[in-house]
Enzyme design. Structure first.
Site, PDB file in Angstrom:
ATOM      1  N   LYS A  11      31.742  38.234  56.870  1.00 52.63           N
ATOM      2  CA  LYS A  11      33.104  38.370  57.440  1.00 52.63           C
ATOM      3  C   LYS A  11      34.104  37.647  56.557  1.00 52.63           C
ATOM      4  CE  LYS A  11      33.800  33.933  58.872  1.00 52.63           C
ATOM      5  NZ  LYS A  11      34.643  33.026  58.164  1.00 52.63           N
ATOM      6  N   ALA A 101      27.147  29.069  51.947  1.00 56.09           N
ATOM      7  CA  ALA A 101      28.178  28.024  52.134  1.00 56.09           C
ATOM      8  C   ALA A 101      29.488  28.461  51.477  1.00 56.09           C
ATOM      9  CB  ALA A 101      27.715  26.672  51.574  1.00 56.09           C
ATOM     10  N   ALA A 102      29.898  29.679  51.816  1.00 60.66           N
ATOM     11  CA  ALA A 102      30.996  30.319  51.097  1.00 60.66           C
ATOM     12  C   ALA A 102      32.202  30.628  51.969  1.00 60.66           C
ATOM     13  CB  ALA A 102      30.476  31.624  50.459  1.00 60.66           C
ATOM     14  N   GLY A 103      32.073  30.410  53.300  1.00 61.32           N
ATOM     15  CA  GLY A 103      33.166  30.776  54.211  1.00 61.32           C
ATOM     16  C   GLY A 103      33.100  32.240  54.614  1.00 61.32           C
ATOM     17  N   LEU A 104      31.909  32.858  54.419  1.00 64.29           N
ATOM     18  CA  LEU A 104      31.739  34.284  54.727  1.00 64.29           C
ATOM     19  C   LEU A 104      30.774  34.512  55.888  1.00 64.29           C
ATOM     20  CD1 LEU A 104      31.481  35.624  51.044  1.00 64.29           C
ATOM     21  CD2 LEU A 104      33.475  35.711  52.540  1.00 64.29           C
ATOM     22  N   GLY A 106      27.618  33.995  56.222  1.00 70.15           N
ATOM     23  CA  GLY A 106      26.318  34.587  55.865  1.00 70.15           C
ATOM     24  C   GLY A 106      25.195  34.084  56.763  1.00 70.15           C
ATOM     25  N   GLY A 107      25.093  32.785  56.947  1.00 61.72           N
ATOM     26  CA  GLY A 107      24.043  32.195  57.796  1.00 61.72           C
ATOM     27  C   GLY A 107      24.200  32.624  59.248  1.00 61.72           C
ATOM     28  N   SER A 108      25.445  32.661  59.728  1.00 60.90           N
ATOM     29  CA  SER A 108      25.712  33.062  61.119  1.00 60.90           C
ATOM     30  C   SER A 108      25.326  34.526  61.327  1.00 60.90           C
ATOM     31  CB  SER A 108      27.200  32.901  61.451  1.00 60.90           C
ATOM     32  OG  SER A 108      27.570  31.556  61.334  1.00 60.90           O
ATOM     33  N   ASP A 141      30.525  31.091  64.929  1.00 66.45           N
ATOM     34  CA  ASP A 141      30.836  32.405  64.339  1.00 66.45           C
ATOM     35  C   ASP A 141      29.830  33.486  64.746  1.00 66.45           C
ATOM     36  OD1 ASP A 141      33.097  31.651  62.982  1.00 66.45           O
ATOM     37  OD2 ASP A 141      32.081  31.319  61.055  1.00 66.45           O
TER      38      ASP A 141
END
Ligand code: C5P
Length: 316
Positions: A11, A101-104, A106-108, A141
């Site tokens: 996202k 850890a990019a603000g995208l 990914g983990g969520s 998120d």
């Protein structure tokens, strides 16, 4: 069913506004979130032992309980202990394309896929909103990642109101490979510098939420007005991340090329994105930024707005 494969999209935030502090230690937010077609693939396999295993070839993805995908499976095993005991454990395979850890998110998004997948694999019959409610306990998120598309997110970020789908816009994303920004650090630093601006009065807070809901960004989305969306991009966390990480500020400047609709950092960064109307413009921006920055550590992607959250891979 013994296996299930899912697509987990990244996202970006089109609007991220910090309204104030919450009694639970988190921040009260008003965000507009948008899924994009930069995706991970998650494969779930039932295994006979009652364990949860995470496998990922990417060296920076942990395969232990710090991985949100693991935590999602653990949450489901705890909530449905009989099913877990009867059907056994699960192996989670993550094909990682979304930077970490990019603000995208990914983990969520990976955790969201595990919840959706186990609901199918274990035939639990939970509705999307039941899964979203469950998911909020492990990450703010995740509820958005489950439903995806274009949505307003309020509260901690876990209260989702879908907005009209905004497909058709293109995105160029840039991130320095060796740069990660800690989300807790970004929020903590914001609080240190800006808590004097926090709204404490509940009536005023509701007004701020409503301002976003009925405000210009949501109106631009309803009118599918890409130019307006680009002009209105807003992220409070830029105020703390850009001064601390000058490379991110420089990348944001390099992304702000003539002809784009707008550029901004996503979430707590450090990914910066530029919006364009066409795929060709996005490729041109990517090539232009690549040449201008000439930095081996800079990764660039071209993606587009995506109208769904977690989906299953057909034919598996
Ligand atoms: O919920 P999530 O695990 O994504 O949040 C990561 C961190 O970001 C939290 O521990 C908190 O420090 C900060 N955060 C916040 N307010 C929010 C969401 C996140 O302060 N609404």
């Amino acid at each position: 069913m013994e296996r299930c494969s899912l697509i987990a999209p990244a996202k970006i935030n089109l609007h991220l506004e910090i309204i104030g502090d919450r009694p639970d230690g988190f921040h009260e937010l008003a965000m507009v979130m948008q899924s994009i077609d930069l995706v991970d693939r998650i494969d779930l396999h039932s295994i006979s032992t009652d364990t949860i295993r995470v496998r990922c070839a990417h060296p920076d993805v942990p395969n232990d309980r710090t991985n949100l995908a693991y935590q999602a499976a653990r949450l489901m095993a705890e909530r449905f202990p009989e099913t877990f005991a009867n059907l056994g454990g699960v192996e989670i395979h993550i094909e990682k394309n979304i930077p970490i850890a990019a603000g995208l998110a990914g983990g969520s998004s990976n955790a969201a896929a595990v919840l959706v997948g186990l609901n199918l694999l274990w035939k639990l019959g939970l509705t999307q909103s039941e899964l979203q409610e469950l998911s909020a306990s492990i990450g703010s998120d995740i509820p958005f990642c489950i439903s995806g598309g274009t949505a307003l997110a309020t509260g901690r970020g876990e209260t989702i109101s879908p907005l009209p789908g905004m497909d058709g816009l293109h995105v160029v994303l840039g991130k320095f490979r060796n740069l990660a920004v800690s989300t807790p650090w970004a929020y903590k630093t914001f609080r240190e510098h800006y808590s004097h601006t926090y709204i404490t009065d509940e009536v005023e807070r509701e007004e701020r939420r409503q301002n976003v809901h009925a405000g210009p960004m949501v109106s631009a989305i309803s009118h599918r007005d890409g130019r307006k969306i680009g002009e209105l991009l807003y992220n409070d966390l830029e105020k703390v991340v850009l001064p601390e990480f000058p490379q991110v500020a420089k990348l944001r400047e390099a992304m702000s090329r003539p002809g784009i609709l707008g550029a901004m950092m996503s979430g707590s960064g450090p990914t910066v994105f530029a919006l364009t109307e066409t795929a060709e413009q996005a490729q041109q921006v990517r090539d232009g930024v690549k040449a201008a920055m000439a930095d081996e550590d800079l990764d660039l992607w071209v993606a587009q707005f995506f109208s769904t959250g977690i989906s299953t891979v057909e034919g598996v």
